[in-house]
Design an enzyme around this catalytic site. Structure first.
Site, mmCIF file in Angstrom:
data_model
loop_
_atom_site.group_PDB
_atom_site.id
_atom_site.type_symbol
_atom_site.label_atom_id
_atom_site.label_comp_id
_atom_site.label_asym_id
_atom_site.label_seq_id
_atom_site.Cartn_x
_atom_site.Cartn_y
_atom_site.Cartn_z
ATOM 1 N N GLY A 36 26.483 46.662 24.607
ATOM 2 C CA GLY A 36 25.964 45.322 24.674
ATOM 3 C C GLY A 36 25.632 44.697 23.322
ATOM 4 O O GLY A 36 25.203 45.618 22.532
ATOM 5 N N TYR A 145 35.985 57.694 32.870
ATOM 6 C CA TYR A 145 35.442 56.352 33.188
ATOM 7 C C TYR A 145 36.069 56.246 34.679
ATOM 8 O O TYR A 145 35.496 55.833 35.711
ATOM 9 C CB TYR A 145 36.331 55.349 32.243
ATOM 10 C CG TYR A 145 35.976 53.860 32.706
ATOM 11 C CD1 TYR A 145 34.814 53.443 32.542
ATOM 12 C CD2 TYR A 145 37.016 53.105 33.103
ATOM 13 C CE1 TYR A 145 34.805 52.230 32.840
ATOM 14 C CE2 TYR A 145 37.148 51.920 33.392
ATOM 15 C CZ TYR A 145 35.606 51.360 33.396
ATOM 16 O OH TYR A 145 35.356 50.069 33.570
#
Ligand code: UDP
Length: 310
Positions: A36, A145
């Site tokens: 982020g 993932y």
């Protein structure tokens, strides 16, 4: 409402943060800035309804005061990160989901898990509807993932059943739009930055593999409707317009007015050959349909990338 968004400084998390603040809610944005960026939420610094907490949600989470909603979006999500950040991805999907569910239980908050079309793996069923269990290689590069998110879904449903937590699961198909990282490594940011710079556009494999690309504002609307619904089971959100990667690269070269050439490179391991959401459930249960056609969304995204470089 008072809302916690984990991964709130990420691509999708920051758009959700904007949406909830626009609606007049208080938003706590929790992010450890692994992928982020504070730039994504810096417009809200100084807003008393917004708070940024730099924190890794794989650790015990303490938030003072009540929480109405928790949306768990923390996780690197680009295949380019799967090797580099494999263990971090497994930890945030497993430990981070456990911690955020524990927080939801303590606060009596409604919880939403950001899941993924990767739960379907390299699908043997096309298009993919929510009742398909998927075709995932647990030990492959993408397994970190895919399995983290599959575990996260299991954990979310277990908290729903055993602790009576009000939960939602959104299975997000390829999403694009402003605030994707230029170096994120995914197809759309790669193609746009390469085409804008006049460099070769790198298509992996023979370029016949397909994806269906949804604009981020449509996803945010779908998530908003899902939060307000009573649907505890997973819901696909994506735009059922299927592109081959060669077609996507050609389209982006065209829209950027570039004279870049396509070059073909090796296909990464376990790269899904096809992907197309069946959105019947979202239509039926949420009254949701995507409204931004790829032609429009891609142009808006290209404009944003141009403004970032300017
Ligand atoms: N891809 C590509 N060139 C790039 C980056 C990605 O051809 O520079 C391909 C990738 O192999 C995959 C598709 O584009 O088949 C979408 O990849 P992305 O990383 O965007 O996400 P995925 O859908 O695989 O999670």
């Amino acid at each position: 409402m008072r809302i916690l968004v984990t991964g709130g400084a990420g691509f999708i998390g920051s758009h959700l943060t904007d949406r909830f603040l626009d609606e007049g809610h208080d938003v706590i944005c929790m992010d450890n800035l692994l992928t982020g960026r504070t730039d994504n939420v810096s417009a809200h610094f100084g807003n008393p309804k917004f708070r940024f907490i730099n924190y890794d949600v794989t650790e015990y989470i303490h938030v003072e005061g009540p929480l109405d909603y928790i949306l768990h979006f923390a996780s690197p999500a680009s295949p380019a990160d799967f090797e580099r950040l494999g263990i971090r991805i497994l930890k945030v999907g497993a430990l981070g989901t456990h911690k955020t569910l524990g927080l939801a239980r303590a606060k009596g908050a409604k919880f939403l898990l950001a899941s993924t079309s990767e739960t379907y793996g390299d699908p043997l069923v096309h298009p993919q509807s929510e009742d398909y269990w998927g075709n995932v290689n647990p030990i492959g590069i993408r397994g970190v993932y895919d399995e983290a998110k599959r575990f996260a879904e299991s954990m979310t449903m277990a908290y729903n059943r055993l602790h009576d937590i009000d939960t939602r699961i959104v299975r997000i198909f390829n999403t694009y739009g402003p605030r994707m990282r230029r170096d994120d490594g995914r197809a759309i940011p790669n193609f746009i930055t390469q085409a804008m710079a006049g460099r070769d556009v790198t298509v992996y494999g023979d370029g016949s593999q397909t994806r269906s690309i949804g604009f981020v504002s449509d996803l945010v609307e779908g998530i908003r409707l899902l939060m307000d619904s009573t649907v505890n089971t997973p819901v696909n959100i994506g735009n059922p317009t299927e592109f081959s990667m060669t077609k996507l690269a050609e389209t982006i070269i065209d829209y950027t007015g570039s004279n870049s050439k396509i070059v073909y490179q090796d296909l990464p391991e376990d790269d899904p050959k096809i992907r197309l959401p069946d959105i019947t459930k979202a239509k039926r249960e949420l009254g949701w349909v995507p409204t931004i056609a790829p032609a429009d969304g891609l142009r808006r995204t290209i404009e944003w990338f141009k403004s970032e470089i300017a």
